[in-house]
Design a protein around this motif. Structure first.
Motif, PDB file in Angstrom:
ATOM      1  N   UNK A  41     -65.725  13.066  35.747  1.00 13.70           N
ATOM      2  CA  UNK A  41     -64.615  12.378  36.430  1.00 13.70           C
ATOM      3  C   UNK A  41     -64.746  12.418  37.946  1.00 13.70           C
ATOM      4  N   UNK A  42     -65.966  12.601  38.424  1.00 20.49           N
ATOM      5  CA  UNK A  42     -66.229  12.595  39.868  1.00 20.49           C
ATOM      6  C   UNK A  42     -65.377  13.623  40.617  1.00 20.49           C
ATOM      7  N   UNK A  43     -65.160  14.784  39.977  1.00 18.10           N
ATOM      8  CA  UNK A  43     -64.358  15.835  40.581  1.00 18.10           C
ATOM      9  C   UNK A  43     -65.190  16.649  41.583  1.00 18.10           C
ATOM     10  N   UNK A  44     -64.553  17.066  42.669  1.00 12.53           N
ATOM     11  CA  UNK A  44     -65.237  17.890  43.671  1.00 12.53           C
ATOM     12  C   UNK A  44     -65.563  19.257  43.054  1.00 12.53           C
ATOM     13  N   UNK A  45     -66.830  19.672  43.040  1.00  8.19           N
ATOM     14  CA  UNK A  45     -67.171  20.982  42.473  1.00  8.19           C
ATOM     15  C   UNK A  45     -66.551  22.112  43.293  1.00  8.19           C
ATOM     16  N   UNK A  46     -66.293  23.210  42.628  1.00 13.73           N
ATOM     17  CA  UNK A  46     -65.804  24.407  43.309  1.00 13.73           C
ATOM     18  C   UNK A  46     -66.919  25.442  43.364  1.00 13.73           C
ATOM     19  N   UNK A  47     -66.918  26.220  44.399  1.00 12.97           N
ATOM     20  CA  UNK A  47     -67.915  27.283  44.530  1.00 12.97           C
ATOM     21  C   UNK A  47     -67.231  28.510  45.120  1.00 12.97           C
ATOM     22  N   UNK A  48     -66.626  29.287  44.236  1.00 11.18           N
ATOM     23  CA  UNK A  48     -65.918  30.496  44.639  1.00 11.18           C
ATOM     24  C   UNK A  48     -66.316  31.626  43.707  1.00 11.18           C
ATOM     25  N   UNK A  49     -66.258  32.840  44.202  1.00 16.63           N
ATOM     26  CA  UNK A  49     -66.514  34.003  43.351  1.00 16.63           C
ATOM     27  C   UNK A  49     -65.286  34.313  42.510  1.00 16.63           C
ATOM     28  N   UNK A  50     -64.118  34.211  43.120  1.00 18.26           N
ATOM     29  CA  UNK A  50     -62.852  34.431  42.413  1.00 18.26           C
ATOM     30  C   UNK A  50     -61.910  33.288  42.760  1.00 18.26           C
ATOM     31  N   UNK A  51     -61.175  32.830  41.765  1.00 14.09           N
ATOM     32  CA  UNK A  51     -60.230  31.747  41.996  1.00 14.09           C
ATOM     33  C   UNK A  51     -59.097  32.208  42.902  1.00 14.09           C
ATOM     34  N   UNK A  52     -58.501  31.272  43.592  1.00 13.25           N
ATOM     35  CA  UNK A  52     -57.404  31.602  44.501  1.00 13.25           C
ATOM     36  C   UNK A  52     -56.258  32.267  43.742  1.00 13.25           C
ATOM     37  N   UNK A  53     -55.669  33.242  44.378  1.00 19.28           N
ATOM     38  CA  UNK A  53     -54.538  33.941  43.775  1.00 19.28           C
ATOM     39  C   UNK A  53     -53.278  33.087  43.873  1.00 19.28           C
ATOM     40  N   UNK A  54     -52.345  33.374  42.988  1.00 18.04           N
ATOM     41  CA  UNK A  54     -51.047  32.729  43.077  1.00 18.04           C
ATOM     42  C   UNK A  54     -50.318  33.197  44.326  1.00 18.04           C
ATOM     43  N   UNK A  55     -49.278  32.509  44.674  1.00 17.48           N
ATOM     44  CA  UNK A  55     -48.514  32.890  45.863  1.00 17.48           C
ATOM     45  C   UNK A  55     -47.964  34.303  45.699  1.00 17.48           C
ATOM     46  N   UNK A  56     -48.081  35.076  46.777  1.00 20.84           N
ATOM     47  CA  UNK A  56     -47.543  36.432  46.755  1.00 20.84           C
ATOM     48  C   UNK A  56     -48.435  37.439  46.071  1.00 20.84           C
ATOM     49  N   UNK A  57     -49.698  37.095  45.812  1.00 19.62           N
ATOM     50  CA  UNK A  57     -50.648  38.016  45.208  1.00 19.62           C
ATOM     51  C   UNK A  57     -51.719  38.357  46.236  1.00 19.62           C
ATOM     52  N   UNK A  58     -51.956  39.650  46.437  1.00 19.21           N
ATOM     53  CA  UNK A  58     -52.972  40.098  47.384  1.00 19.21           C
ATOM     54  C   UNK A  58     -54.349  40.054  46.735  1.00 19.21           C
ATOM     55  N   UNK A  59     -55.348  39.763  47.558  1.00 24.11           N
ATOM     56  CA  UNK A  59     -56.723  39.716  47.077  1.00 24.11           C
ATOM     57  C   UNK A  59     -57.367  41.084  47.312  1.00 24.11           C
ATOM     58  N   UNK A  60     -57.433  41.894  46.270  1.00 26.62           N
ATOM     59  CA  UNK A  60     -58.032  43.224  46.353  1.00 26.62           C
ATOM     60  C   UNK A  60     -59.530  43.076  46.107  1.00 26.62           C
ATOM     61  N   UNK A  61     -60.323  43.340  47.132  1.00 29.54           N
ATOM     62  CA  UNK A  61     -61.767  43.086  47.080  1.00 29.54           C
ATOM     63  C   UNK A  61     -62.428  43.979  46.039  1.00 29.54           C
TER      64      UNK A  61
END
Length: 843
Positions: free
Chosen positions: A491-511
């Protein structure tokens, strides 16, 4: 000066050794296309033949004109310089009455490049180089040099030319290190610096949200410095490098080193791979990618191979995924293609005998000449045209520098001596329009040019590319039309290239691990929020703020207290005022009937002390309404505790006296007389009240009740309250009044069989029971409720206590005075006493 002197000494030693064999050749006859006489000569360095690796046992110049090593790209650059100079010579606008000449060299290797530099630096008409103290007055064969094509060759050339301040304008190398003027003062280039290219690549990654990438470079200065700069800038902008590799210069498609790289690249699990490489190593890399079947990825191309057919012609490369790249803005040299076609049609392009050279053939000779036809001539792709335009710009930059130096603005040029240093100064100042393209240089010798963002396109019958965006200066930014990109996914979607998906609002990203792009999402607790500037840690809100769970911001707390205007406050205010008015009215009633038996049996004048203590306690209750102040906090509980203590002391001693008079006065006459003579009742009230007064004063002095802002009860509220309920003084005062209540109850209970007019056990028991129930209810409520109306609960308990005391002791007597005056007589009281005496005698 010391640095320049040391470089000159080293250069003199190397030149003396090199010139011994480089210029010792027999006379050679160079190809006529490599040179053109003129008033001022320009030198050009072009890779007409490809470089190759070989083992040499002694120093020698690489023979560039080997079989099957013809480089069509270098050929176009070669012709672009010839065309530019002929165009300038054929025009009278730029350099009237002056002609430019050229000496062109085939630089297929570093040794060939060094040999060309020696020829350029030699004194005209000689085969030697003079080392002078003042190099700014040195006059070499050429006044400026155009080229070469690689960073390594450019570095060697700039190192040799810089001591003599010979302008070196490169059309291809873009390394940032060449812009360091302390090392390479005479270097300029007509292609933007790699520093700018790296910034564009980082912006390209950021525009698509690609933060988890692999990085591959070539094993040369261009690739290594580009990879290092990308890693540094990308890391600063939040991009993580999952894999970084260098394609060895000796690598071949599918060999062990490339298989190992493919395995590690596949294991990295990145969707986006940035390939900052020269063309030939990039071809080796992508041939290995095709062999390893690494597909469904986005490949970011550096400028050197982004639009090169050398890469797009790799078999099977169409299936590797989406290719985006950074390319020089596409411009054409008007008339160049026709110039090359005319060259082919001339006799020069027909197969013929080549000039014969010596055994140490120079890089201006063709031992095996190429012959083209109109159908077989090298194709002119976009990549070749872009680089040819950079050569075209470089030649015109030199011409405009000469135009200013020779004073050609008057319509004629003065043919004076031109030193390279003088020309270099003028080239730095040029600012002219060339076919709607502004040509100028900054202090580092970089042009103010921009890049195009391109995407490979396989939708047609053959490979092509389309421009999907461009870059802009000050500040550097990108304009991309993302709808033009044909992505490889569904569907001609823009590929993603992330190690971890974005967190929901109000969630901290603990490395997790070493990369900040790999993290776990942990929700922020209540009272903390996630600041966008620091996504890895939940920050606490300020003291006057609050936040629910998983919040991204803090909210101001609501300040609450029991205000006067609230309905609960009005009810309590009315009840307390009513009690106070009733107490005052009772005092007036008792004063009016002071000498009656009912008032005298109730205690006489002692009743006024009891009523006054109730009034004092009632006045203290007003302090529970409104915003707490220091005066309110100091008085509200202490007035109530002291007033209640006086009232209970009077009630206790009154009950004790009645019991003692009726039951023990006859048995203990001496004690009774002493009690009456020394005013025992009054002394007890004074001592008991003073004890509570001392407790209250100590409470105020040591555990001073103060207005406070309570933050712990409710996260979203600030409770305005006083601190008295949490102090030891409050506990001591409450315990003391509780002991007085118990003693009052005990004395009243002992008098349960006294004459009816003196029997107050039932009424006192009722009032004390109401007192106990009120405070039990208060403490129970306070243990489960700490809200805004807690002061109202406290006031209600205190009001119930005072009302119970008043009702149990004074209301029955008011009833007799007002409603049963027949019972308020001396005869009735005497009859009641006689009845009690007969009952006691019979028992």
């Amino acid at each position: 000066m010391l640095l320049q002197a040391a470089r000159l000494v080293g250069l003199q030693l190397s030149l003396s050794l090199f010139c011994c064999w480089a210029f010792s050749c027999h006379s050679t006859e160079s190809s006529p296309d490599f040179s053109l006489p003129g008033d001022y000569l320009l030198a050009g360095l072009f890779p007409i033949h490809s470089d190759y690796l070989e083992v040499r046992s002694r120093p020698m110049v690489t023979l560039c004109d080997r079989s099957n090593s013809f480089n069509s790209h270098g050929y176009h650059l070669f012709q672009a310089m010839r065309f530019s100079i002929e165009e300038i010579n054929n025009s009278t606008a730029l350099l009237p009455n002056v002609t430019l000449g050229y000496e062109l060299y085939d630089v297929c290797s570093e040794s060939a490049s060094v040999y060309a530099m020696l020829r350029i630096l030699s004194v005209p008409g000689t085969h030697h180089i003079e080392i002078q103290g003042d190099t700014s007055r040195y006059s070499p064969t050429a006044v400026a040099v155009i080229g070469p094509s690689s960073t390594n060759h450019a570095t060697a050339a700039a190192s040799m030319l810089s001591p003599f301040l010979v302008p070196l304008i490169s059309y291809k190398p873009s390394s940032e290190t060449l812009g360091v003027k302390r090392q390479y003062p005479s270097f300029l280039h007509t292609i933007p610096s790699d520093k700018y290219q790296v910034e564009i690549m980082v912006l390209l990654l950021q525009s698509f949200g690609w933060v988890w990438i692999s990085l591959v470079g070539s094993d040369d200065e261009y690739g290594q410095l580009g990879v290092q700069a990308l890693e540094n800038q990308g890391t600063q902008q939040g991009i993580c490098i999952a894999f970084k590799g260098i394609v060895p210069s000796s690598a071949r498609p599918g060999d062990d080193s490339m298989w190992n790289m493919m395995s590690r690249l596949d294991w990295a699990r990145t969707t986006v791979v940035v390939v900052f490489s020269s063309r030939q190593p990039a071809r080796v890399f992508f041939e290995s990618v095709v062999l390893a079947n690494l597909t469904a990825k986005v490949w970011i191309a550096s400028e050197d191979w982004a639009i090169s057919t050398h890469l797009s012609s790799v078999p099977g490369i169409w299936g590797i995924g989406t290719v985006l790249g950074v390319a020089i803005q596409q411009r054409t040299v008007p008339g160049l293609k026709e110039f090359e076609e005319a060259y082919v049609r001339a006799d020069k392009g027909i197969q013929g005998p080549c000039p014969r050279g010596s055994w140490c053939s120079s890089n201006q000779l063709c031992r095996e000449c190429q012959a083209f036809t109109a159908q077989e001539m090298p194709t002119f792709g976009a990549f070749a045209m872009s680089n040819s335009y950079n050569v075209y710009r470089a030649v015109y930059a030199v011409a405009h520098g000469l135009h200013q130096l020779l004073g050609c603005t008057s319509g004629a040029c003065s043919r004076g001596q031109v030193y390279p240093g003088q020309l270099l100064e003028q080239i730095h100042k040029v600012n002219f329009l060339l076919h709607e393209d502004v040509v100028t240089f900054n202090d580092n010798g970089d042009p103010l040019s921009s890049y195009d963002i391109i995407a490979w396109d396989w939708s047609g019958p053959k490979w092509t590319f389309q421009v999907i965006g461009s870059s802009r200066w000050s500040p550097v930014r990108l304009d991309i039309n993302k709808t033009k990109i044909q992505w490889h996914g569904k569907d001609n979607q823009v590929p993603t290239s992330v190690c971890s998906s974005n967190c929901l609002e109000g969630h901290a990203q603990v490395i997790v691990g070493v990369h900040h792009c790999c993290f776990e999402c942990v929700p922020c607790e209540a009272g903390t929020f996630l600041n966008k500037s620091d996504p890895h840690r939940c920050q606490p809100c300020g003291k006057e703020e609050w936040a629910p769970k998983r919040s991204q911001t803090c909210f101001p707390r609501t300040v609450v207290f029991l205000a006067w205007h609230e309905p609960v406050s009005w009810v309590l205010l009315a009840a307390n005022t009513l009690l106070l008015l009733v107490v005052v009215g009772t005092a007036g009633l008792f004063a009016w009937h002071l000498e009656t038996p009912v008032v005298r049996s109730a205690g006489g004048k002692l009743c006024f002390l009891m009523l006054g203590s109730l009034a004092v306690g009632s006045c203290g209750l007003y302090g529970f309404l409104g915003k707490p102040t220091l005066i309110m906090c100091l008085l509200r509980q202490t007035l109530f505790a002291l007033g209640l203590a006086i009232f209970l002391s009077c009630l206790t001693i009154r009950s004790f006296q009645l019991v003692f008079i009726f039951k023990f006065s006859a048995k203990l006459p001496i004690f009774y007389r002493a009690w009456v003579q020394h005013h025992g009742a009054g002394l007890f009230v004074v001592i008991s009240s003073t004890a509570q007064l001392l407790i209250c004063l100590t409470w105020l002095a040591v555990w001073t009740p103060l207005p406070t802002r309570e933050y712990q009860r409710f996260p979203q509220l600030v409770m305005l309250d006083c601190t008295e309920a949490k102090s030891l003084g409050f506990v001591l005062a409450f315990i003391y009044n509780s002991l007085l209540s118990v003693s009052t109850f005990a004395c009243s209970y002992l008098g349960k069989d006294l004459p009816e007019n003196y029997n107050e056990a039932k009424c006192v028991t009722f009032s004390l029971l109401l007192n106990f129930v009120s405070w039990i209810a208060f403490f129970t409520t306070a243990s489960v409720y700490q809200g805004k109306y807690l002061p109202a609960v406290t006031m209600l308990a205190a009001l119930s206590c005072l009302s119970g005391g008043f009702s149990g002791y004074f209301l029955p007597k008011c009833y007799v005075i007002l409603c049963r005056p027949d019972l308020n007589s001396t005869a009735y009281f005497q009859a009641s006493i006689q009845e009690y005496t007969r009952r006691c005698s019979s028992t």
